[in-house]
Motif scaffolding. Structure first.
Motif, PDB file in Angstrom:
ATOM      1  N   ASN A   1       4.619  -1.560  14.619  1.00  0.00           N
ATOM      2  CA  ASN A   1       3.295  -1.127  14.436  1.00  0.00           C
ATOM      3  C   ASN A   1       2.851  -1.032  12.744  1.00  0.00           C
ATOM      4  N   LEU A   2       2.829  -2.067  12.259  1.00  0.00           N
ATOM      5  CA  LEU A   2       2.656  -2.393  10.892  1.00  0.00           C
ATOM      6  C   LEU A   2       1.006  -2.381  10.609  1.00  0.00           C
ATOM      7  N   LYS A   3       0.901  -1.491   9.427  1.00  0.00           N
ATOM      8  CA  LYS A   3      -0.828  -1.518   9.219  1.00  0.00           C
ATOM      9  C   LYS A   3      -0.805  -1.574   7.646  1.00  0.00           C
ATOM     10  N   ARG A   4      -1.789  -2.492   7.255  1.00  0.00           N
ATOM     11  CA  ARG A   4      -2.048  -2.322   5.710  1.00  0.00           C
ATOM     12  C   ARG A   4      -3.505  -2.579   5.872  1.00  0.00           C
ATOM     13  N   THR A   5      -4.222  -1.742   4.861  1.00  0.00           N
ATOM     14  CA  THR A   5      -5.444  -1.664   4.554  1.00  0.00           C
ATOM     15  C   THR A   5      -5.934  -1.739   2.980  1.00  0.00           C
ATOM     16  N   TYR A   6      -6.852  -2.762   2.664  1.00  0.00           N
ATOM     17  CA  TYR A   6      -7.256  -2.742   1.391  1.00  0.00           C
ATOM     18  C   TYR A   6      -8.745  -2.489   1.211  1.00  0.00           C
ATOM     19  N   SER A   7      -9.055  -1.766   0.047  1.00  0.00           N
ATOM     20  CA  SER A   7     -10.224  -1.466  -0.345  1.00  0.00           C
ATOM     21  C   SER A   7     -11.073  -2.626  -0.592  1.00  0.00           C
ATOM     22  N   ALA A   8     -12.419  -2.848  -0.378  1.00  0.00           N
ATOM     23  CA  ALA A   8     -13.057  -3.888  -0.680  1.00  0.00           C
ATOM     24  C   ALA A   8     -14.560  -3.614  -0.435  1.00  0.00           C
ATOM     25  N   GLY A   9     -15.197  -3.813  -1.819  1.00  0.00           N
ATOM     26  CA  GLY A   9     -16.790  -3.459  -2.117  1.00  0.00           C
ATOM     27  C   GLY A   9     -17.134  -2.212  -1.444  1.00  0.00           C
TER      28      GLY A   9
ATOM     29  N   GLY B   1      -1.598  -3.050  13.204  1.00  0.00           N
ATOM     30  CA  GLY B   1      -0.825  -2.487  14.217  1.00  0.00           C
ATOM     31  C   GLY B   1       0.139  -3.766  14.883  1.00  0.00           C
ATOM     32  N   ILE B   2       0.686  -4.384  13.982  1.00  0.00           N
ATOM     33  CA  ILE B   2       1.492  -5.519  14.227  1.00  0.00           C
ATOM     34  C   ILE B   2       3.046  -5.259  14.627  1.00  0.00           C
ATOM     35  N   GLY B   3       3.349  -5.682  15.910  1.00  0.00           N
ATOM     36  CA  GLY B   3       5.035  -5.363  16.623  1.00  0.00           C
ATOM     37  C   GLY B   3       5.251  -6.738  16.687  1.00  0.00           C
ATOM     38  N   MET B   4       6.750  -7.014  16.468  1.00  0.00           N
ATOM     39  CA  MET B   4       7.129  -8.330  16.365  1.00  0.00           C
ATOM     40  C   MET B   4       8.693  -8.310  16.282  1.00  0.00           C
ATOM     41  N   GLU B   5       9.300  -8.976  17.251  1.00  0.00           N
ATOM     42  CA  GLU B   5      10.838  -9.163  17.012  1.00  0.00           C
ATOM     43  C   GLU B   5      11.058 -10.489  16.843  1.00  0.00           C
ATOM     44  N   ILE B   6      11.704 -10.858  15.379  1.00  0.00           N
ATOM     45  CA  ILE B   6      12.048 -12.191  15.221  1.00  0.00           C
ATOM     46  C   ILE B   6      13.526 -12.260  15.334  1.00  0.00           C
ATOM     47  N   PRO B   7      13.871 -12.882  16.238  1.00  0.00           N
ATOM     48  CA  PRO B   7      15.441 -13.116  16.404  1.00  0.00           C
ATOM     49  C   PRO B   7      16.181 -13.870  15.229  1.00  0.00           C
ATOM     50  N   SER B   8      17.497 -13.356  15.334  1.00  0.00           N
ATOM     51  CA  SER B   8      18.661 -14.027  14.322  1.00  0.00           C
ATOM     52  C   SER B   8      18.687 -15.431  14.479  1.00  0.00           C
TER      53      SER B   8
ATOM     54  N   GLU C   1      10.614 -22.502  17.238  1.00  0.00           N
ATOM     55  CA  GLU C   1      11.075 -22.211  18.509  1.00  0.00           C
ATOM     56  C   GLU C   1      10.382 -21.132  19.258  1.00  0.00           C
ATOM     57  N   LEU C   2       9.999 -20.272  18.503  1.00  0.00           N
ATOM     58  CA  LEU C   2       9.090 -19.108  18.921  1.00  0.00           C
ATOM     59  C   LEU C   2       7.826 -18.710  17.880  1.00  0.00           C
ATOM     60  N   VAL C   3       6.848 -18.351  18.357  1.00  0.00           N
ATOM     61  CA  VAL C   3       5.492 -18.095  17.718  1.00  0.00           C
ATOM     62  C   VAL C   3       4.658 -17.014  18.003  1.00  0.00           C
ATOM     63  N   THR C   4       3.992 -16.403  17.117  1.00  0.00           N
ATOM     64  CA  THR C   4       3.024 -15.352  17.303  1.00  0.00           C
ATOM     65  C   THR C   4       1.747 -15.707  16.621  1.00  0.00           C
ATOM     66  N   VAL C   5       0.629 -15.758  17.499  1.00  0.00           N
ATOM     67  CA  VAL C   5      -0.679 -16.402  16.809  1.00  0.00           C
ATOM     68  C   VAL C   5      -1.603 -15.103  16.487  1.00  0.00           C
ATOM     69  N   LEU C   6      -1.954 -14.949  15.263  1.00  0.00           N
ATOM     70  CA  LEU C   6      -2.675 -13.803  14.648  1.00  0.00           C
ATOM     71  C   LEU C   6      -4.189 -14.095  14.767  1.00  0.00           C
ATOM     72  N   ASP C   7      -4.850 -13.120  14.902  1.00  0.00           N
ATOM     73  CA  ASP C   7      -6.330 -13.003  14.681  1.00  0.00           C
ATOM     74  C   ASP C   7      -6.659 -11.672  14.460  1.00  0.00           C
ATOM     75  N   ASP C   8      -7.543 -11.467  13.508  1.00  0.00           N
ATOM     76  CA  ASP C   8      -8.067 -10.513  12.929  1.00  0.00           C
ATOM     77  C   ASP C   8      -7.120  -9.291  12.667  1.00  0.00           C
ATOM     78  N   GLY C   9      -5.798  -9.611  12.004  1.00  0.00           N
ATOM     79  CA  GLY C   9      -4.777  -8.800  11.855  1.00  0.00           C
ATOM     80  C   GLY C   9      -4.062  -8.163  13.046  1.00  0.00           C
ATOM     81  N   ARG C  10      -4.215  -8.805  14.141  1.00  0.00           N
ATOM     82  CA  ARG C  10      -3.532  -8.473  15.103  1.00  0.00           C
ATOM     83  C   ARG C  10      -2.745  -9.854  15.956  1.00  0.00           C
ATOM     84  N   PRO C  11      -1.737  -9.543  16.624  1.00  0.00           N
ATOM     85  CA  PRO C  11      -1.080 -10.911  17.369  1.00  0.00           C
ATOM     86  C   PRO C  11      -1.668 -10.782  18.687  1.00  0.00           C
TER      87      PRO C  11
END
Length: 352
Positions: A7-15, A24-31, A210-220
Motif C-alpha cells: 500500500n505505497l503512497k507518495r504525493t508531491y505538491s505542485a502549483g 496505494g500500490i501493492g506488489m510482490e516481486i519474486p526472488s 517473466e512477470l509484469v505490472t501495468v501502471l496507470d495514474d499511480g495504480r496497478p
C-alpha cells in the motif's frame, strides 16, 4: 531477493495542489526473476522505482526485502542497504572525466574497497559485459551500447542482489537494445539477481520479463505473467500498449547465448484482410504449433476464414494470435467455441 510492497503512497505538491504519483500500490516481486513495471508517461513509474530502490521514502505504506522492512532504516543501515542495489539509467550517468574502468571502479572506491580488489573486480566485470581490452577507453569514444555496458558493469561492482533498470534501453537503437536486453537476461541467469525493469516499451516486457505490472495514474491496473497479459489483457491501458507493439525482429549477430531462452526471432502478426475477424484466438506454449483449426473443422460442421495471424515470443513461452471468422449453424459454432476453450484456447469475440 524478494521485494514486497504494501500500500505505497507518495504525493508531491505542485502549483498549490497535490499530485498522487503513487497511490496505494501493492506488489510482490519474486526472488531471482525479471519483473517488468510498465506505464505511460506520468503513470508513476519513476516515483515507484525511487521508492523501491530506497532513494525516497513513501508517505505511507511499507517496503520489505526478503521479509525485512527497509523503508524505515536508520541512515547508516540505509547506506549499507543501498550499496547492495544496482541501478541502470536511460542516459548512462557515466563520468566523462573517467575512462571505462574508472567509472566501474567508482562505487567500490566509495565503499572503501582495497585497490587490488578493485582492479581484479573491474577486469572481471569488463569481461562479463563483453568489453575486454576497453578499460582505458575514454567514455567519449564509446558507442551508446558500450556506454550502457559500462553502466551495467558499474551497477554490478558491489555484488548487488537487486538490479533496477530504469528505461535502460530507451536511448538505444533496436539492434543495440536486443543486445543489451540479452546481456541483462544472461547476467540475471548467471548471478541469480532480482531484476526490475521500468519501461514504457511493451517490447522490453515481451522480450525480457517473466512477470509484469501495468501502471496507470499511480495504480496497478493489471498484474500477472507476461504470457497472461499478452493473451488476455483486461485493462484498456494494456490493450493500447499491445495495439502499438512493434514486431520482434531476428536477433543481431552479436546477441549473447542465454540458456533457456529462444534464439530465433518471432513473427509479427500479419493481417491480409481488412474485413471480418469476428473471433480472436489466443494460443500459448505448445498450442502455437498444433493444427487446432484443422481439428476443429473435422469435429464440427463449420468453416473458418483466417484474417490474420502470428506469434510473439515472450521470455518464457510463445504466444500466438489468430484473427478469424467461424461460420456455420449457430449451434455448431457454439460447440466449436466450447471445444476451443476446452483446449485452453482463449476465445475473444469482437463486434458481435
Amino acid at each position: 531477493m524478494r521485494i514486497t510492497l504494501d500500500n505505497l503512497k507518495r504525493t508531491y505538491s505542485a502549483g498549490g495542489g497535490a499530485i498522487s504519483a503513487v497511490n496505494g500500490i501493492g506488489m510482490e516481486i519474486p526472488s531471482n526473476t525479471i519483473y517488468g513495471i510498465i506505464g505511460k508517461s506520468g503513470a508513476g513509474k519513476s516515483t515507484l522505482v525511487r521508492l523501491i530502490s530506497l532513494l525516497e521514502k513513501p508517505d505511507s505504506g511499507e517496503i520489505y526485502y526478503d521479509g525485512v522492512r527497509v523503508d524505515n532504516l536508520a541512515k547508516k543501515e540505509l547506506i549499507e542497504r543501498r550499496r547492495r542495489i544496482g541501478m541502470i539509467f536511460q542516459n548512462f550517468n557515466l563520468f566523462s572525466s573517467r575512462n571505462a574502468e574508472e567509472n566501474i571502479a567508482y562505487p567500490m572506491e566509495i565503499a572503501g574497497t582495497a585497490k587490488p580488489a578493485i582492479r581484479a573486480r573491474t577486469g572481471e566485470l569488463l569481461s562479463l559485459v563483453g568489453l575486454e581490452g576497453r578499460g582505458k577507453a575514454p567514455i567519449s569514444t564509446l558507442s551508446g551500447g558500450q556506454k550502457q555496458r559500462v553502466a551495467i558493469a558499474r551497477a554490478l561492482a558491489n555484488n548487488p542482489d537487486i538490479l533496477f533498470c530504469d528505461e535502460a534501453t530507451s536511448a538505444l537503437d533496436p539492434q543495440t537494445t536486443h543486445s543489451i536486453l540479452n546481456l541483462i537476461r544472461d547476467l540475471q541467469h548467471r548471478m541469480n539477481l532480482t531484476v526490475v525493469m521500468i519501461t514504457h516499451q511493451m517490447e522490453v516486457v515481451r522480450d525480457t520479463c517473466e512477470l509484469v505490472t501495468v501502471l496507470d495514474d499511480g495504480r496497478p491496473v493489471e498484474q500477472g505473467t507476461v504470457a497472461d497479459i499478452f493473451t488476455a489483457p483486461r485493462s484498456p491501458v494494456t490493450r493500447d500498449f499491445l495495439a502499438h507493439l512493434a514486431p520482434m525482429e531476428g536477433p543481431p549477430a552479436e546477441e549473447l547465448p542465454v540458456e533457456g531462452h529462444p534464439k530465433d526471432g518471432a513473427e509479427k502478426i500479419v493481417r491480409w484482410s481488412s474485413e471480418g475477424g469476428h473471433y480472436i484466438l489466443h494460443f500459448r506454449g505448445n498450442k502455437t504449433g498444433e493444427p487446432i483449426l484443422s481439428r476443429l473443422s473435422r469435429l464440427f460442421d463449420i468453416e473458418f476464414n483466417i484474417r490474420a495471424g502470428g506469434i510473439q515470443r515472450t521470455a518464457l513461452q510463445d504466444v500466438g494470435t489468430l484473427i478469424t471468422d467461424i461460420t456455420g449453424d449457430r449451434e455448431e459454432v457454439e460447440k466449436a467455441l466450447r471445444w476451443l476453450k476446452e483446449q485452453d484456447i482463449i476465445v475473444e469475440e469482437v463486434n458481435p
